[in-house]
Design a protein around this motif. Structure first.
Motif, mmCIF file in Angstrom:
data_model
loop_
_atom_site.group_PDB
_atom_site.id
_atom_site.type_symbol
_atom_site.label_atom_id
_atom_site.label_comp_id
_atom_site.label_asym_id
_atom_site.label_seq_id
_atom_site.Cartn_x
_atom_site.Cartn_y
_atom_site.Cartn_z
ATOM 1 N N SER A 38 0.855 -1.197 0.000
ATOM 2 C CA SER A 38 0.000 0.000 0.000
ATOM 3 C C SER A 38 0.884 1.238 0.000
ATOM 4 O O SER A 38 2.094 1.146 0.203
ATOM 5 C CB SER A 38 -0.831 0.059 1.276
ATOM 6 N N ALA A 39 0.269 2.399 -0.131
ATOM 7 C CA ALA A 39 1.004 3.662 0.007
ATOM 8 C C ALA A 39 1.240 3.935 1.496
ATOM 9 O O ALA A 39 0.499 3.415 2.333
ATOM 10 C CB ALA A 39 0.169 4.783 -0.600
ATOM 11 N N LYS A 49 -2.374 10.415 5.200
ATOM 12 C CA LYS A 49 -2.002 9.315 4.307
ATOM 13 C C LYS A 49 -1.495 9.898 2.994
ATOM 14 O O LYS A 49 -2.076 10.884 2.500
ATOM 15 C CB LYS A 49 -3.236 8.492 3.955
ATOM 16 N N THR A 51 -1.980 8.744 0.078
ATOM 17 C CA THR A 51 -3.073 8.711 -0.908
ATOM 18 C C THR A 51 -3.959 9.957 -0.786
ATOM 19 O O THR A 51 -4.346 10.549 -1.784
ATOM 20 C CB THR A 51 -3.938 7.450 -0.702
ATOM 21 N N GLU A 116 1.115 3.937 -4.137
ATOM 22 C CA GLU A 116 1.534 2.529 -4.024
ATOM 23 C C GLU A 116 2.700 2.239 -4.984
ATOM 24 O O GLU A 116 3.602 1.476 -4.666
ATOM 25 C CB GLU A 116 0.440 1.492 -4.280
ATOM 26 N N PHE A 170 -3.804 -1.527 -5.307
ATOM 27 C CA PHE A 170 -4.766 -0.438 -5.519
ATOM 28 C C PHE A 170 -5.091 -0.103 -6.972
ATOM 29 O O PHE A 170 -6.096 0.521 -7.242
ATOM 30 C CB PHE A 170 -4.251 0.812 -4.798
ATOM 31 N N ARG A 184 -11.362 2.777 -2.382
ATOM 32 C CA ARG A 184 -10.412 2.980 -1.279
ATOM 33 C C ARG A 184 -10.173 1.672 -0.526
ATOM 34 O O ARG A 184 -11.081 0.881 -0.321
ATOM 35 C CB ARG A 184 -10.925 4.047 -0.304
ATOM 36 N N GLY A 185 -8.931 1.481 -0.117
ATOM 37 C CA GLY A 185 -8.574 0.245 0.571
ATOM 38 C C GLY A 185 -8.371 -0.917 -0.388
ATOM 39 O O GLY A 185 -8.253 -2.077 0.020
ATOM 40 N N GLY A 186 -8.300 -0.603 -1.681
ATOM 41 C CA GLY A 186 -8.306 -1.648 -2.713
ATOM 42 C C GLY A 186 -7.048 -2.501 -2.808
ATOM 43 O O GLY A 186 -7.037 -3.494 -3.547
ATOM 44 N N SER A 187 -5.994 -2.159 -2.060
ATOM 45 C CA SER A 187 -4.800 -3.021 -2.112
ATOM 46 C C SER A 187 -5.115 -4.418 -1.562
ATOM 47 O O SER A 187 -4.474 -5.398 -1.943
ATOM 48 C CB SER A 187 -3.657 -2.409 -1.320
ATOM 49 N N ASP A 188 -6.072 -4.501 -0.671
ATOM 50 C CA ASP A 188 -6.512 -5.822 -0.179
ATOM 51 C C ASP A 188 -6.981 -6.684 -1.349
ATOM 52 O O ASP A 188 -6.747 -7.890 -1.388
ATOM 53 C CB ASP A 188 -7.713 -5.676 0.766
HETATM 54 N N1 ASP Z 1 -3.814 3.670 -0.487
HETATM 55 C C1 ASP Z 1 -5.161 3.377 -0.854
HETATM 56 C C2 ASP Z 1 -6.120 3.959 0.159
HETATM 57 O O1 ASP Z 1 -5.712 4.675 1.053
HETATM 58 C C3 ASP Z 1 -5.384 1.922 -1.096
HETATM 59 C C4 ASP Z 1 -5.019 1.016 0.049
HETATM 60 O O2 ASP Z 1 -4.318 1.388 0.978
HETATM 61 O O3 ASP Z 1 -5.454 -0.133 0.016
HETATM 62 O O4 ASP Z 1 -7.296 3.746 0.053
#
Ligand code: ASP
Length: 438
Positions: A38-39, A49, A51, A116, A170, A184-188
């Protein structure tokens, strides 16, 4: 050799100290071959963050405002990590290119994705792993949906060429080559996609908590961690508001039957939560796996004599909702009554119109729309074997002095959902938790 794919979230890659923890984890097992980054996230509560800072740059350029202050902060975040780790690496050229792109009005997704992209370059350098750009292996279709099959095919071939690699999370690329991000959170989700393509034995999702808790600690005092949960149970709990893992992240690994282990970068010895397809029943498994809930719902209550024999009644009501762009969450009904649970946000500004249209469509004897409903889901794969689970849920609510406004038990008997007034939300959660978890 078995293969493990690891994804590290933003808080696990926020500074050099965390990079060191990450390297110790990755290097401790040779099977840990593919790492999704992730970033950099927040280093403390007041931090920002990367991002979010990148989104800020995009907003500034759209208003023709100067990006220098924000851009310098982003650059310094990476430079500090590189310096503190003592790496022989310069991102100057990358930053020049990214700044040019931003000034030339690059797309919002492209700008956000650079968080990222850069972090994965730094991590690959630190670990001595190859860097694989996600744009070469993660694809979207023309309509913006994720292209699962092309991704799986191309990414599998790509990974085979690299024994050890870091892949930015991401984002991926559109058929025309432009960059697109997941939500958002798409690295999962990226981690899950990489795990599938690598035919991994395990997808380790490293974050800053030791797995899922049985209830939200903001409402329930010191809830226990969940050791094992099935994909299906997790889907129920995350739909109802339990966060930690991106909602969609289970789908790619579920297809391939790869388990996910949620782990804590700061406490790597903790077992964390295992997310599996089917869990064997064990004697010490409780009756319920977790409790989650959400506020912000409304009920539309309809009454009409002989409703049960009126053909097409439900269809006409739901048509009104559809025409107003509202989807329903639950639909408990009686002989002459029907309640529809919808999100309050979805109907705000449209309440009067919806009530009028329903009245015209089905002529109910009574109609009301009430806000302030919270839904609580009690989820557990073992409930199907237990007698009296529903009774205990209702008893817990009654003992807490709470009036239950709605009840819905999924046909799979995986969950019981109840609706209560928002003011009773915490008392209900606490009551149910103490009823089932001694
Ligand atoms: N950096 C992106 C976010 O803050 C994606 C991630 O962390 O999964 O949403």
């Amino acid at each position: 050799m078995s293969v493990k794919v690891l994804k590290f979230g933003g808080s696990s890659l926020a500074d050099a100290e965390h990079f060191r923890k990450v390297a110790a984890i990755v290097k401790s097992e040779p099977e840990r071959r593919y790492v999704v980054a992730s970033a950099p996230g927040k280093r403390n509560a007041d931090d920002e963050k990367v991002t979010d800072m990148l989104y800020k740059c995009y907003d500034l350029t759209r208003n023709d405002e100067d990006i220098d202050n924000v851009f310098i902060c982003i650059k310094r975040r990476y430079e500090k990590i590189i310096k503190d780790l003592g790496l022989d690496l310069s991102l100057d050229k990358e930053f020049e290119r990214i700044k040019m792109a931003i000034l030339h009005h690059a797309g919002r997704d492209y700008i956000a994705s650079r968080g990222e992209y850069l972090n994965a370059i730094v991590l690959a350098n630190y670990l001595g792993f190859d860097f694989i750009d996600a744009e070469k292996g993660i694809f979207f279709c023309d309509d913006g949906s994720f292209d699962a099959e092309k991704t799986n095919r191309v990414l599998t071939d790509l990974l085979e060429k690299h024994e050890y690699a870091v892949i930015p999370g991401f984002y991926g690329s559109m058929p025309n080559g432009t960059i697109k991000t997941f939500t958002r959170g798409g690295s999962d989700f990226t981690g899950s996609v990489v795990a599938r393509a690598a035919r991994a034995d395990l997808y380790e999702n490293w974050t800053d908590v030791s797995g899922f808790l049985m209830a939200d600690p903001r409402y329930v005092n010191d809830p226990k961690a969940i050791e094992t949960i099935t994909y299906k149970e997790l889907r129920e709990l995350s739909y109802m508001g339990a966060t930690v893992l991106h909602e969609d992240a289970i789908f790619p690994v579920r297809v391939a039957g790869i388990p996910i282990n949620i782990k804590n970068t700061n406490r790597p010895a903790d077992r964390g939560t295992m997310i599996v397809k089917n869990a064997e029943l064990s004697a010490d498994d409780g009756l319920i796996t977790g409790i989650a809930g959400k506020k912000g719902f409304s009920t539309i209550v309809l009454e009409k004599d002989m409703m049960n024999s009126e053909l097409g009644f439900g269809k006409r009501v739901l048509e009104v909702l559809m025409n107003n762009g509202v989807s329903f969450e639950h639909l408990p009904s009686g002989i002459d009554t029907m309640s529809i649970i919808v999100s309050t946000d979805d109907i705000k500004d449209k309440k009067l119109a919806i009530a009028e249209e329903i009245t015209r469509a089905v002529h109910p004897d009574y109609i009301s729309i009430d806000d302030g409903i919270a839904l609580i889901a009690v989820v557990g794969r073992n409930m199907v074997n237990g007698v009296g689970t529903a009774y205990r849920v209702f008893k817990a609510a009654a003992d807490a002095g709470v009036n239950i406004k709605m009840i819905d038990q999924g046909s799979s008997e995986l969950n019981i959902i109840i609706g209560v007034e928002e003011k009773d939300y915490q008392a209900t959660l606490q009551g149910i938790y103490s009823e089932f978890v001694k």
